[in-house]
Write an enzyme that holds these catalytic residues in place. Structure first.
Site, short mmCIF file in Angstrom:
data_model
loop_
_atom_site.label_atom_id
_atom_site.label_comp_id
_atom_site.label_asym_id
_atom_site.label_seq_id
_atom_site.Cartn_x
_atom_site.Cartn_y
_atom_site.Cartn_z
N HIS A 212 111.99 70.19 157.43
CA HIS A 212 110.54 69.96 157.54
C HIS A 212 109.81 71.19 158.03
CE1 HIS A 212 111.87 65.85 157.06
NE2 HIS A 212 110.71 65.72 156.47
N GLU A 455 114.96 57.61 148.50
CA GLU A 455 115.52 58.84 149.06
C GLU A 455 116.91 58.62 149.66
OE1 GLU A 455 112.82 60.40 152.00
OE2 GLU A 455 112.40 58.43 152.83
N ASP A 479 115.59 64.18 150.80
CA ASP A 479 116.61 63.37 151.45
C ASP A 479 117.63 62.85 150.44
OD1 ASP A 479 116.17 63.40 154.23
OD2 ASP A 479 114.36 62.22 153.95
N CYS A 526 108.08 63.24 145.00
CA CYS A 526 107.33 63.94 146.04
C CYS A 526 108.21 64.85 146.91
CB CYS A 526 106.55 62.96 146.91
SG CYS A 526 107.62 61.81 147.78
C1 PEP Z 1 111.89 63.62 150.72
O1 PEP Z 1 112.84 63.26 151.44
O2 PEP Z 1 112.05 64.12 149.59
C2 PEP Z 1 110.51 63.47 151.20
C3 PEP Z 1 109.49 63.71 150.41
O3 PEP Z 1 110.33 63.11 152.49
P1 PEP Z 1 110.51 64.13 153.72
O4 PEP Z 1 110.68 65.51 153.15
O5 PEP Z 1 109.33 63.99 154.57
O6 PEP Z 1 111.77 63.62 154.35
MG MG Z 2 112.46 62.04 153.21
#
Ligand code: PEP
Ligand code: MG
Length: 597
Positions: A212, A455, A479, A526
């Site tokens: 993140h 995910e 994820d 996403c």
């Molecule tokens: C993902 O896991 O692809 C996602 C969009 O969520 P995050 O990156 O916030 O875990």
């Molecule tokens: Mg995620």
């Protein structure tokens, strides 16, 4: 100390300082030219100065007030701990009680008072010195129990310093302009505090490309490099530095010719970015006429201003964690409502997709007081945590429903793995609706769509049944890759193995996308691949027509969409899905991308 100011041309390299180049993993493109700033999270930088003899009493009073304030803050937390589930509340209760004891006429308090009176230094510095001494003593005793208490003592010290300086902990509030931050590690919460007006970029020893922290760097448009082993050994604070976020390079004490070369590269990078901005008004449409929806992922409310100017058609993922970071208490319904309502209004009729709290794993939220499990990435996190502590979910859902009065919103649930979780959320939502009615508060009608993040591999494989209970899917490839390949996305030591092009990951994406299409519900991607033009043809070829990404990526992805033929991309995706080897998949994709260029 060398000064590097707004105009990097005045960088002066001190005689005898050799240029040194370090290599890591570039996770956010761009060139930063500035001064090195070392960030040591364990050690809060505090001002230190001598005080006059006649000021000793008032300085001691200032310290006593800070202690009293800390006692009050901790008492509040103790009160909240009583409402927590038994085991967690009990554990936290012991910890907070220990903090209280440290503040109650203990060696720490007496030591600080002594230092103020005898050494005649300010209270912040006295706290810092006393803490350092206690910690050193504990560390020398070679006792596991005392070693485990070191972080607690530091925490109490940080709280006292925060109270003394009357500022919430803002580790990056005193940065010089063009600071390039060098750190062992930056948490997503730290990154949320970076101000791009002062910070030119950052390099860390730890972290993964899909962490993140890396995602936030891309969102904020900050060049960043991770996996920089050795950088903290070599870098003194204040020396000139160049960071190349695309190539994953950091250069300390750059030579004059190196600086000239990097200034040129930076100018070229900025020129290309400006050129791409011109695409913002044209549609994201393939050569054969398929229209693709490009939405924004946002991490912090400040990004909302750039969403519409980027050409995004809405927000496909608002990571609501930011509301919970860098604070001691939990945000209540009214606070969340006002944040969400403001964002909805500023989107001017475009949809805001709000993901409920995705806490846990690398996104630690101290205010939740959740004891970290054996394996945080697989533990009580995301929707599991929200269902275990339903008051968290109820608060968020009520705030989202109320914000939905001001414009279209959608609710997105993180890390779902079973249909039961969706049913439980719907039951909680019914209760929230009943309570809002009783309170005579307006809320969105019809109720906002509820979507499922795909995910977790099990969720992808069970996508057909999840689709029955979902109004839309958002495929989180970050994820999904982590869990499918058992590779921690934030761990630089396995970053070379993290590969969304692994056939297992692609099959899960395809499976989930097809399940959504069969159930006739919208499906987006996403994860970070959505914002990387290398993957665009493949995702479209797999049937995805909705991509959500960092605002900065929208123009490059749009350019890629406008240069590709969907029929050809679909054919290539079919060939790719017949492969069993990631390297071959990468090659087939790159060849296709090159042919189109
Ligand atoms: C993902 O896991 O692809 C996602 C969009 O969520 P995050 O990156 O916030 O875990
Ligand atoms: Mg995620």
């Amino acid at each position: 100390m060398n000064q590097v100011p707004d105009d990097p041309t005045v960088i002066a390299v001190a005689a005898g300082d050799q240029e040194r180049v370090y290599h890591g993993l570039g996770v956010s493109p761009g060139i930063a030219i500035g001064v090195a700033h070392r960030h040591d999270a364990a050690h809060v930088a505090v001002p230190e100065y001598r005080i006059l003899r006649e000021k000793v009493d008032s300085e001691r009073r200032r310290f006593t007030e800070a202690v009293t304030a800390a006692q009050g803050q901790i008492a509040k937390l103790q009160h909240k701990a009583q409402d927590m589930p038994a085991s967690a509340g009990e554990e936290l209760g012991y910890l907070l009680e220990a903090y209280q004891q440290m503040l109650n006429g203990s060696r720490l308090v007496r030591g600080v008072e002594h230092r103020i009176s005898e050494d005649r230094i300010n209270a912040e510095a006295a706290v810092q010195r006393e803490i350092d001494q206690i910690v050193q003593g504990f560390a020398a005793m070679d006792d596991a129990y005392l070693a485990a208490r070191i972080e607690d003592i530091r925490e109490v010290g940080r709280r006292l310093v925060r109270n003394l300086t009357k500022t919430p902990y803002r580790p990056f509030s005193m940065l010089p302009k063009n600071a390039v931050i060098l750190a062992e590690e930056l948490s997503p919460a730290d990154t949320a505090l970076l101000d791009p007006a002062n910070v030119a970029g950052f390099a860390t020893v730890l972290g993964g490309a899909a962490s993140h922290t890396a995602i936030m760097a891309r969102s904020l448009g900050l060049p960043a490099v991770i996996g920089m082993a050795g950088i903290l050994v070599g870098a003194k604070a204040g020396i000139p530095i160049v960071l190349d976020g695309a190539e994953g390079k950091v250069i300390l004490n750059p030579r004059p010719d190196t600086l000239v070369a990097y200034r040129k590269r930076r100018a070229e990078f900025l020129r290309q970015r400006r050129q791409l901005q011109r695409l913002r008004k044209v549609p994201a449409i393939t050569l054969d006429g398929a229209e693709i929806s490009l939405q924004a992922n946002i991490e912090l409310p400040v990004e909302i201003t750039s969403v519409l100017t980027s050409g995004a058609t809405g927000v496909g993922l608002l990571r609501s964690e930011f509301i919970y970071m860098n604070r001691d208490d939990l945000p209540d319904e009214d606070e969340q409502y006002s944040v969400f309502a403001d964002l909805v209004q500023r989107l001017d009729g475009h949809t805001l997709t709000i993901r409920t709290l995705d806490a846990g794993g690398e996104k630690a939220i101290p205010a939740l007081r959740v004891a970290e499990g054996l394996n945080p990435a697989l533990g009580l996190r995301a929707i599991r945590l929200s269902l275990k502590r339903p008051e968290i979910l109820e608060t968020q859902l009520a705030a989202i429903l109320r914000a939905g009065v001001h414009g279209p919103v959608r609710i997105l649930l993180p890390m779902v793995s079973t249909v039961d979780e969706l049913l439980a959320v719907r039951a909680i939502l019914d209760g929230v609706v009943r309570r809002l009615k009783r309170r005579h508060l307006p809320f969105a009608t019809p109720l906002p769509p509820i979507g499922t993040m795909i995910e977790v591999p099990g969720a992808a494989l069970a996508a057909d049944s999840l689709a029955w209970h979902s109004d839309f899917f958002a495929i989180g490839t970050n994820d999904l890759t982590q869990y499918t390949l058992a590779i921690d996305r934030a761990d630089e030591s396995v970053a070379h193995l993290y590969n969304p092009l692994h056939p297992a990951v692609l099959r899960l994406v395809q499976f989930a996308a097809e399940a959504a299409l069969r159930a006739r519900i919208p499906v987006s991607v996403c994860g970070e691949v959505a914002g990387d033009p290398r993957f665009t043809a493949l995702l479209l070829g797999l049937g995805i027509r909705d991509l959500s990404m960092a605002v900065a990526s929208i123009p490059v992805v749009k350019r890629r969409i406008r240069s590709l033929d969907l029929v050809a991309a679909t054919r290539r995706a079919r060939v790719i899905m017949d492969q069993s080897d990631s390297a071959r998949i990468g090659q087939l994709l790159d060849d296709f991308n090159q042919d189109a260029d």
